[in-house]
Design a protein around this motif. Sequence first.
Motif, mmCIF file in Angstrom:
data_model
loop_
_atom_site.group_PDB
_atom_site.id
_atom_site.type_symbol
_atom_site.label_atom_id
_atom_site.label_comp_id
_atom_site.label_asym_id
_atom_site.label_seq_id
_atom_site.Cartn_x
_atom_site.Cartn_y
_atom_site.Cartn_z
ATOM 1 N N LYS A 67 -2.646 99.899 -15.323
ATOM 2 C CA LYS A 67 -1.800 100.763 -16.146
ATOM 3 C C LYS A 67 -0.434 100.113 -16.234
ATOM 4 N N ASN A 68 0.078 99.977 -17.461
ATOM 5 C CA ASN A 68 1.378 99.340 -17.661
ATOM 6 C C ASN A 68 2.492 100.073 -16.941
ATOM 7 N N LYS B 216 6.432 94.737 -25.198
ATOM 8 C CA LYS B 216 5.286 95.272 -24.471
ATOM 9 C C LYS B 216 5.333 94.711 -23.046
ATOM 10 N N TYR C 246 -1.991 89.171 -24.357
ATOM 11 C CA TYR C 246 -2.960 89.797 -25.269
ATOM 12 C C TYR C 246 -4.310 90.035 -24.600
ATOM 13 N N THR D 25 -8.807 95.252 -22.823
ATOM 14 C CA THR D 25 -9.207 96.285 -23.771
ATOM 15 C C THR D 25 -8.453 97.553 -23.410
ATOM 16 N N GLU D 26 -7.735 98.097 -24.387
ATOM 17 C CA GLU D 26 -6.980 99.317 -24.141
ATOM 18 C C GLU D 26 -7.890 100.519 -24.352
ATOM 19 N N LYS E 256 -8.138 105.033 -23.604
ATOM 20 C CA LYS E 256 -7.402 106.254 -23.279
ATOM 21 C C LYS E 256 -8.352 107.160 -22.507
ATOM 22 N N GLU F 19 -3.128 106.017 -20.998
ATOM 23 C CA GLU F 19 -3.490 104.724 -21.582
ATOM 24 C C GLU F 19 -3.693 103.698 -20.475
ATOM 25 N N LEU F 20 -4.915 103.160 -20.404
ATOM 26 C CA LEU F 20 -5.285 102.173 -19.392
ATOM 27 C C LEU F 20 -5.717 100.892 -20.085
ATOM 28 N N ILE F 21 -5.728 99.795 -19.328
ATOM 29 C CA ILE F 21 -6.188 98.506 -19.839
ATOM 30 C C ILE F 21 -7.231 97.976 -18.858
#
Length: 94
Positions: free
Chosen positions: A13-14, A34, A69, A72-73, A75, A80-82
């Motif tokens: 998570k950002n 970002k 980059y 995969t994002e 929700k 919002e997770l990656i």
Amino acid sequence: MTVKPLGDRVVIKNVEAEETTKSGLILTTAAQEKPQMAKVLAVGPGGMVDGKEIAMQVEVGQKVIYSKYAGTEVKVDGEELIIVRQSDILAVVE
């Protein structure tokens, strides 16, 4: 709902983007970069991936820097997770 990554995947998570510059200027949402720093929420088991043995080197709770980059994002429950491969993680921040 929980997300359990498979193979060499990691759920991150950002960390929040900077809202002000060092000199005190307030940045608009469009001007904010970002963030590439994130917190690890879940780690896959590793194992055999593409015919190679993969040992996981990151742990839940660590802060990491990942490729710009990568991943995969998704929700999940409004969050919002990656999901990234371990190879997309460049460094652990201590």
